[in-house]
Design an enzyme around this catalytic site. Sequence first.
Site, PDB file in Angstrom:
ATOM      1  NE  ARG A  23     127.914  17.932 -20.745  1.00  2.76           N
ATOM      2  CZ  ARG A  23     128.444  16.887 -20.286  1.00  2.76           C
ATOM      3  NH1 ARG A  23     127.978  15.763 -20.276  1.00  2.76           N
ATOM      4  NH2 ARG A  23     129.644  16.797 -19.953  1.00  2.76           N
TER       5      ARG A  23
ATOM      6  CE1 TYR B 274     109.680  29.249 -36.060  1.00  2.00           C
ATOM      7  CE2 TYR B 274     111.627  27.620 -35.964  1.00  2.00           C
ATOM      8  CZ  TYR B 274     111.041  28.818 -35.674  1.00  2.00           C
ATOM      9  OH  TYR B 274     111.834  29.721 -35.284  1.00  2.00           O
TER      10      TYR B 274
ATOM     11  CG  ASP C  13     106.565  22.073 -33.252  1.00  4.18           C
ATOM     12  OD1 ASP C  13     105.958  22.414 -32.287  1.00  4.18           O
ATOM     13  OD2 ASP C  13     107.637  22.475 -33.945  1.00  4.18           O
TER      14      ASP C  13
ATOM     15  CE  LYS D 113     108.624  30.692 -30.656  1.00  3.63           C
ATOM     16  NZ  LYS D 113     108.749  29.582 -31.829  1.00  3.63           N
TER      17      LYS D 113
HETATM   18  C1  PLP Z   1     109.612  28.918 -32.463  1.00  4.66           C
HETATM   19  C2  PLP Z   1     109.327  27.628 -33.212  1.00  4.66           C
HETATM   20  C3  PLP Z   1     110.246  26.348 -32.961  1.00  4.66           C
HETATM   21  C4  PLP Z   1     111.920  26.924 -32.620  1.00  4.66           C
HETATM   22  O1  PLP Z   1     111.922  26.761 -31.432  1.00  4.66           O
HETATM   23  P1  PLP Z   1     113.016  28.052 -30.803  1.00  4.66           P
HETATM   24  O2  PLP Z   1     112.777  27.719 -29.101  1.00  4.66           O
HETATM   25  O3  PLP Z   1     112.863  29.228 -31.196  1.00  4.66           O
HETATM   26  O4  PLP Z   1     114.546  27.264 -31.002  1.00  4.66           O
HETATM   27  C5  PLP Z   1     109.779  25.209 -33.620  1.00  4.66           C
HETATM   28  N1  PLP Z   1     108.629  24.861 -33.811  1.00  4.66           N
HETATM   29  C6  PLP Z   1     107.756  25.909 -33.812  1.00  4.66           C
HETATM   30  C7  PLP Z   1     106.272  25.761 -34.539  1.00  4.66           C
HETATM   31  C8  PLP Z   1     107.986  27.197 -33.476  1.00  4.66           C
HETATM   32  O5  PLP Z   1     107.101  28.229 -33.440  1.00  4.66           O
END
Ligand code: PLP
Length: 386
Positions: A55, A108, A181, A206
């Site tokens: 961890r 998001y 982000d 992504k």
């Molecule tokens: C998918 C996404 C998230 C969340 O991420 P997860 O891996 O699904 O928890 C946060 N911000 C953006 C812009 C996203 O496309």
Amino acid sequence: MTQEHQFKSGFETRAIHAGYEPDAATGAVIPPIYATSTYKQDGVGGLRGGYEYSRSANPTRTALEGALASVEEGERGFAFASGLAAEDTIVRALTAPGQHAVIPDDAYGGTYRLFDKVEKVWGLDHSPAPVSDVDAVAAAIRPGRTRLVWVETPTNPLLNIGDIEALAAVAHDAGALLVVDNTFASPYLQQPLALGADVVVHSTTKYVGGHSDVVGGAVVVRDLELAERLTFHQNAMGAVAGPFDAFLTLRGLKTLHVRMDRHCDNAERVVEFLEADPRVAEVIYPGLPAHPGHQVAARQMKRFGGMVSFRVAGGEEQALAVCDRTQVFTLAESLGGIESLIEHPGRMTHASVAGTDLEVPSDLIRLSVGIENVEDLLADLDRALG
Ligand SMILES: *Cc1c(COP(=O)(O)O)cnc(C)c1O
């Protein structure tokens, strides 16, 4: 590689080599999946290589974290079980109950839900502001209370653009941190830390992972005091990336630049096709000179990305029909993988904001343009438009 050497070499070299030296014992050129929870100690407290419990740290995750730090031009990277786990850890590590955050008014959905249903209960409240309007973001700041200015750029699904340099100045004037982000752009197209942001967060699910086969999150910072707090909270909260997930994410990161260039090439062709088609009412892409964020995007992004949104002529019924008819574009949520995806934000990713100020047009379609043969993608859209 030393950190200094990492900054000087090109992105593509760092994406492939940073974070790992071939294994001293075996020469393995790729970090093995260290499927172990614990590590033998040579006498009490005698750790080999600093590993004690997975961890706290695991060598596969360490390799990924080093590579993430390097491609984002940061000092320290952290890998999490998901993007939302990364976001929650940022909030707990860097804010206190009673403080306040400014978040995108088109955040998001999962980020909005985290702030509204989880962090608010903990004592951090939030105000929405449009990321494309620096003055509106400044006006949403509560002097003395705002600790985080949290932005996405480009945003989802309308691909609004925030000026990272200007937003950093506004946040810093108020004594707040700017969190970006960077999921939609990916570290290949945009490096927010170099533009003044304090924290970069990703859903590595992504573009970084890139193959729709793993869920993960990342945080990168330059400031070592922020890094120390994140290190503590990553271990204390425990939402870490496991070694198998870290392996897949690192494998994806090594080809990010090649994939991303093709995502952009294909997206540009798709935009050109849709722009010329009378069955399409409007195309939304930051690469278009008419896009309101085009100038800023051109300054802070290497290219304009693989996400394209468009409105069809014929309203919601036609938008739903197009989504039903594609054969190469798969009807699915998520984005950033090698395969092309199509979705109807109003009924799918953004259904939860229907009836609010954040409602998206019902004739809107969002594409995550993949890296298939572009002629096949254009033919598929042409057919689906009917
Ligand atoms: C998918 C996404 C998230 C969340 O991420 P997860 O891996 O699904 O928890 C946060 N911000 C953006 C812009 C996203 O496309």
